[in-house]
Design a protein around this motif. Structure first.
Motif, PDB file in Angstrom:
ATOM      1  N   MET A   1       0.722  -1.116   0.047  1.00 20.10           N
ATOM      2  CA  MET A   1      -0.012  -0.139  -0.040  1.00 20.10           C
ATOM      3  C   MET A   1       1.003   1.263  -0.048  1.00 20.10           C
ATOM      4  SD  MET A   1      -3.041  -1.066  -0.556  1.00 20.10           S
ATOM      5  CE  MET A   1      -3.989  -2.405  -0.069  1.00 20.10           C
ATOM      6  N   LYS A   2       1.704   1.201   0.617  1.00 23.11           N
ATOM      7  CA  LYS A   2       2.905   2.398   0.887  1.00 23.11           C
ATOM      8  C   LYS A   2       3.224   2.526  -0.487  1.00 23.11           C
ATOM      9  CE  LYS A   2       6.853   3.896   3.402  1.00 23.11           C
ATOM     10  NZ  LYS A   2       7.811   3.571   4.437  1.00 23.11           N
ATOM     11  N   MET A   3       3.958   1.542  -1.234  1.00 24.67           N
ATOM     12  CA  MET A   3       4.372   1.690  -2.354  1.00 24.67           C
ATOM     13  C   MET A   3       3.482   2.252  -3.456  1.00 24.67           C
ATOM     14  SD  MET A   3       5.283  -1.428  -5.038  1.00 24.67           S
ATOM     15  CE  MET A   3       3.820  -1.930  -5.352  1.00 24.67           C
ATOM     16  N   ARG A   4       2.124   1.987  -3.563  1.00 26.26           N
ATOM     17  CA  ARG A   4       1.252   2.693  -4.292  1.00 26.26           C
ATOM     18  C   ARG A   4       1.230   4.087  -4.078  1.00 26.26           C
ATOM     19  NH1 ARG A   4      -3.563  -1.594  -5.060  1.00 26.26           N
ATOM     20  NH2 ARG A   4      -2.345  -3.401  -5.870  1.00 26.26           N
ATOM     21  N   ALA A   5       1.287   4.389  -2.695  1.00 21.29           N
ATOM     22  CA  ALA A   5       1.227   5.881  -2.433  1.00 21.29           C
ATOM     23  C   ALA A   5       2.198   6.677  -2.764  1.00 21.29           C
ATOM     24  CB  ALA A   5       0.965   6.063  -0.874  1.00 21.29           C
ATOM     25  N   VAL A   6       3.223   6.119  -2.853  1.00 21.07           N
ATOM     26  CA  VAL A   6       4.674   6.794  -3.486  1.00 21.07           C
ATOM     27  C   VAL A   6       4.686   6.896  -4.770  1.00 21.07           C
ATOM     28  CG1 VAL A   6       7.046   6.515  -3.665  1.00 21.07           C
ATOM     29  CG2 VAL A   6       5.997   5.944  -1.681  1.00 21.07           C
ATOM     30  N   ILE A   7       3.983   5.895  -5.627  1.00 22.31           N
ATOM     31  CA  ILE A   7       3.893   5.961  -7.093  1.00 22.31           C
ATOM     32  C   ILE A   7       2.947   6.974  -7.491  1.00 22.31           C
ATOM     33  CG2 ILE A   7       3.053   4.705  -8.959  1.00 22.31           C
ATOM     34  CD1 ILE A   7       4.163   2.286  -7.921  1.00 22.31           C
TER      35      ILE A   7
ATOM     36  N   GLN B   1      17.067  10.985  -4.238  1.00 25.83           N
ATOM     37  CA  GLN B   1      16.430  10.169  -3.542  1.00 25.83           C
ATOM     38  C   GLN B   1      15.061   9.976  -4.208  1.00 25.83           C
ATOM     39  OE1 GLN B   1      15.960  13.560  -0.722  1.00 25.83           O
ATOM     40  NE2 GLN B   1      17.736  12.761   0.811  1.00 25.83           N
ATOM     41  N   MET B   2      14.608  10.743  -4.848  1.00 26.94           N
ATOM     42  CA  MET B   2      13.158  10.596  -5.609  1.00 26.94           C
ATOM     43  C   MET B   2      13.418   9.227  -6.381  1.00 26.94           C
ATOM     44  SD  MET B   2      11.367  14.061  -6.406  1.00 26.94           S
ATOM     45  CE  MET B   2      12.662  14.580  -7.139  1.00 26.94           C
ATOM     46  N   GLN B   3      14.537   9.146  -7.072  1.00 24.86           N
ATOM     47  CA  GLN B   3      14.847   8.009  -8.050  1.00 24.86           C
ATOM     48  C   GLN B   3      15.059   6.741  -7.132  1.00 24.86           C
ATOM     49  OE1 GLN B   3      18.182   9.290 -10.185  1.00 24.86           O
ATOM     50  NE2 GLN B   3      17.095  10.177 -11.892  1.00 24.86           N
ATOM     51  N   ALA B   4      15.674   6.624  -6.126  1.00 24.03           N
ATOM     52  CA  ALA B   4      15.663   5.554  -5.125  1.00 24.03           C
ATOM     53  C   ALA B   4      14.248   5.062  -4.702  1.00 24.03           C
ATOM     54  CB  ALA B   4      16.705   5.752  -4.143  1.00 24.03           C
ATOM     55  N   ALA B   5      13.547   6.096  -4.386  1.00 25.82           N
ATOM     56  CA  ALA B   5      12.182   5.903  -4.085  1.00 25.82           C
ATOM     57  C   ALA B   5      11.541   5.147  -4.995  1.00 25.82           C
ATOM     58  CB  ALA B   5      11.481   7.087  -3.269  1.00 25.82           C
ATOM     59  N   THR B   6      11.667   5.554  -6.287  1.00 27.12           N
ATOM     60  CA  THR B   6      10.905   4.962  -7.148  1.00 27.12           C
ATOM     61  C   THR B   6      11.288   3.710  -7.581  1.00 27.12           C
ATOM     62  OG1 THR B   6      10.648   7.139  -8.350  1.00 27.12           O
ATOM     63  CG2 THR B   6      10.223   5.420  -9.736  1.00 27.12           C
ATOM     64  N   SER B   7      12.657   3.382  -7.488  1.00 26.58           N
ATOM     65  CA  SER B   7      13.143   1.874  -7.682  1.00 26.58           C
ATOM     66  C   SER B   7      12.326   1.124  -6.782  1.00 26.58           C
ATOM     67  CB  SER B   7      14.424   2.183  -7.505  1.00 26.58           C
ATOM     68  OG  SER B   7      15.064   2.792  -8.749  1.00 26.58           O
ATOM     69  N   ALA B   8      12.508   1.576  -5.256  1.00 27.58           N
ATOM     70  CA  ALA B   8      11.940   0.591  -4.261  1.00 27.58           C
ATOM     71  C   ALA B   8      10.526   0.428  -4.313  1.00 27.58           C
ATOM     72  CB  ALA B   8      12.267   1.246  -2.867  1.00 27.58           C
ATOM     73  N   ALA B   9       9.693   1.212  -4.885  1.00 23.87           N
ATOM     74  CA  ALA B   9       8.413   1.088  -5.065  1.00 23.87           C
ATOM     75  C   ALA B   9       8.083   0.170  -6.441  1.00 23.87           C
ATOM     76  CB  ALA B   9       7.497   2.575  -5.386  1.00 23.87           C
TER      77      ALA B   9
ATOM     78  N   ALA C   1       9.848  -2.080  -7.236  1.00 24.62           N
ATOM     79  CA  ALA C   1      10.356  -3.690  -6.551  1.00 24.62           C
ATOM     80  C   ALA C   1       9.145  -4.241  -5.781  1.00 24.62           C
ATOM     81  CB  ALA C   1      11.595  -3.494  -5.913  1.00 24.62           C
ATOM     82  N   THR C   2       8.823  -3.332  -4.860  1.00 28.46           N
ATOM     83  CA  THR C   2       7.742  -3.728  -4.052  1.00 28.46           C
ATOM     84  C   THR C   2       6.449  -4.156  -4.940  1.00 28.46           C
ATOM     85  OG1 THR C   2       8.480  -2.433  -2.316  1.00 28.46           O
ATOM     86  CG2 THR C   2       6.205  -3.054  -2.074  1.00 28.46           C
ATOM     87  N   ALA C   3       6.071  -3.211  -5.738  1.00 27.02           N
ATOM     88  CA  ALA C   3       4.716  -3.683  -6.549  1.00 27.02           C
ATOM     89  C   ALA C   3       4.945  -5.025  -7.366  1.00 27.02           C
ATOM     90  CB  ALA C   3       4.604  -2.430  -7.665  1.00 27.02           C
ATOM     91  N   SER C   4       6.308  -5.158  -7.801  1.00 28.29           N
ATOM     92  CA  SER C   4       6.526  -6.550  -8.766  1.00 28.29           C
ATOM     93  C   SER C   4       6.340  -7.599  -7.716  1.00 28.29           C
ATOM     94  CB  SER C   4       7.807  -6.346  -9.444  1.00 28.29           C
ATOM     95  OG  SER C   4       7.908  -5.305 -10.094  1.00 28.29           O
TER      96      SER C   4
END
Length: 405
Positions: free
Chosen positions: A1-7, A44-52, A54-57
């Motif tokens: 859920m957190k991942m979707r919020a970031v996206i 920072q934004m690019q790292a957060a995007t990559s983590a989101a 990965a979580t979504a996948s």
């Protein structure tokens, strides 16, 4: 859920074509990693995007839980609720009442037991014991089994013989049990015992009745004996003998009589005797003895009365008695015939024999007189004759004095 919020946040960050806060800065070669946008650096934004990403996948859509090709859901206890078709050999299991083990090890142990080895294969065991219900049923069967060592033992079970009959003693209720008496038909124990109880009651009643009858017979016999003894004491109506004293008791002033009758006569009374009804006034007066004769016409003739006071017998008519011989020297009554005979054979003083024929011989001396009269009175009586008695030595008068002339 957190991942979707970031996206979602990142998508909102894209510059709106209508409103621009600032003009994008496009240095040659692109943005630098240290460029700050909205309080964050580009790095920072690019790292957060990559983590989101990965979580979504790695995430599983909720619509695939419990669906074919999806994932299995868990209950509130964290347990899989979907059917399992994979290999559960190494799955942990704790049998009821046992220790924790793996399902494969437990099924292997069960498959080797003597009770199941004849009909269970490894596959059948896996299929049979795969569910809790099957395991519970098997456990209940095992728990319900009785060890053979308990057969015929106290608190154990009763064994049966070859005919299927219980051989142990029975203390339970056998009211409805059946039995077949020798030579009879099958009956229930309760019914036959009730019948026997009735028979026992009948036997007891019969015994009581027999005892009562014996007692009654004994009483009848005793009564008959008493009656016979009483009858023996009674004077029979047809005649008999009486031993002992007979007492007739009535107050003075009553006639106390005995009768002799002639049955069938108009006036049956014949003889009567007893005590008179003369009152007892003292000095032996009253209750004199009487004897009377009853004539055919009913008249009564008194024979004699004996005075109770003087014992003198008074005759209503002159009594009669046998006439003694002239030589009689007893206390027999003297009749007129004896007197006349004595007078006819009288002797005189002169003709008195010199001695009597025997001591006590008595003769009438017509002119003899007693010497005692003159001695006592001084008067010599006229000679009218007296009886002279030979005493063995001389002739004497009635008082033993010598007779004279």
């Amino acid at each position: 859920m957190k991942m979707r919020a970031v996206i979602a946040g990142l998508s909102l960050w894209a510059p709106a074509p209508a409103v621009a806060q600032y003009a994008p800065f496009h240095p040659p070669g692109g943005l630098a990693a240290a460029t700050v946008v909205g309080g964050q650096t580009l790095a920072q934004m690019q790292a957060a995007t990559s983590a989101a990403q990965a979580t979504a996948s790695a995430a599983v859509p909720t619509v695939t839980i419990g669906q074919g090709g999806g994932v299995a859901g868990l209950d509130s206890g964290g347990r899989v609720t979907a059917p399992v078709s994979g290999d559960v050999t190494a799955a942990a299991v704790t049998p009821a009442g046992g220790a924790a083990t793996t399902l494969g090890a437990y099924l292997g142990t069960v498959a080797l037991t003597s009770d199941l080895a004849a009909y269970l294969t490894l596959t059948a065991a896996a299929q049979t014991y795969a569910t809790k219900t099957a395991l519970a049923t098997t456990e209940a069967t095992a728990n319900a089994a009785v060890p053979s060592a308990d057969i015929g033992q106290p608190s154990g079970v009763a064994g049966l013989n070859a005919a299927g009959q219980v051989t142990a003693p029975v203390v339970g209720d056998v009211t409805n049990a059946v039995a077949t008496p020798a030579g009879g038909a099958q009956v229930t124990i309760g019914a036959v015992l009730a019948s026997y109880a009735a028979q026992a009651g009948l036997v007891a009643e019969t015994s009581r009745a027999e005892g009562a009858e014996a007692t009654l017979q004994g009483n009848i016999t005793a009564e008959a004996t008493t009656r016979a003894n009483a009858d023996a004491l009674l004077f029979p109506l047809t005649g008999g003998e009486i031993e002992g004293t007979i007492i007739q008791s009535l107050p003075a002033g009553n006639w106390r009589s005995w009768w002799i009758d002639s049955t069938g006569a108009a006036s049956p009374a014949r003889w009567e005797w007893g005590a008179t009804a003369f009152p007892e006034t003292g000095s032996n007066a009253g209750s004199d003895f009487y004897f009377t004769a009853h004539h055919d016409d009913g008249t009564v003739h008194e024979v004699y009365i004996i005075s109770r006071d003087t014992s003198i017998m008074t005759f209503d008519m002159s009594p009669r008695a046998p006439t003694p011989v002239i030589s009689d020297n007893s206390q027999s009554l003297v009749t007129t015939a004896f007197v006349r005979s004595a007078l006819a054979s009288a002797v005189t003083y002169a003709t008195l024999p010199a001695q009597g024929a025997f001591v006590g011989q008595r003769v009438f001396c017509s002119d003899c007189k007693s010497t005692v009269t003159a001695q006592l009175t001084g008067v010599t009586p006229a000679g009218h004759g007296i009886a002279a008695t030979w005493d063995g030595a001389e002739w004497t008068d009635g008082l033993g004095y010598t007779v004279t002339h």
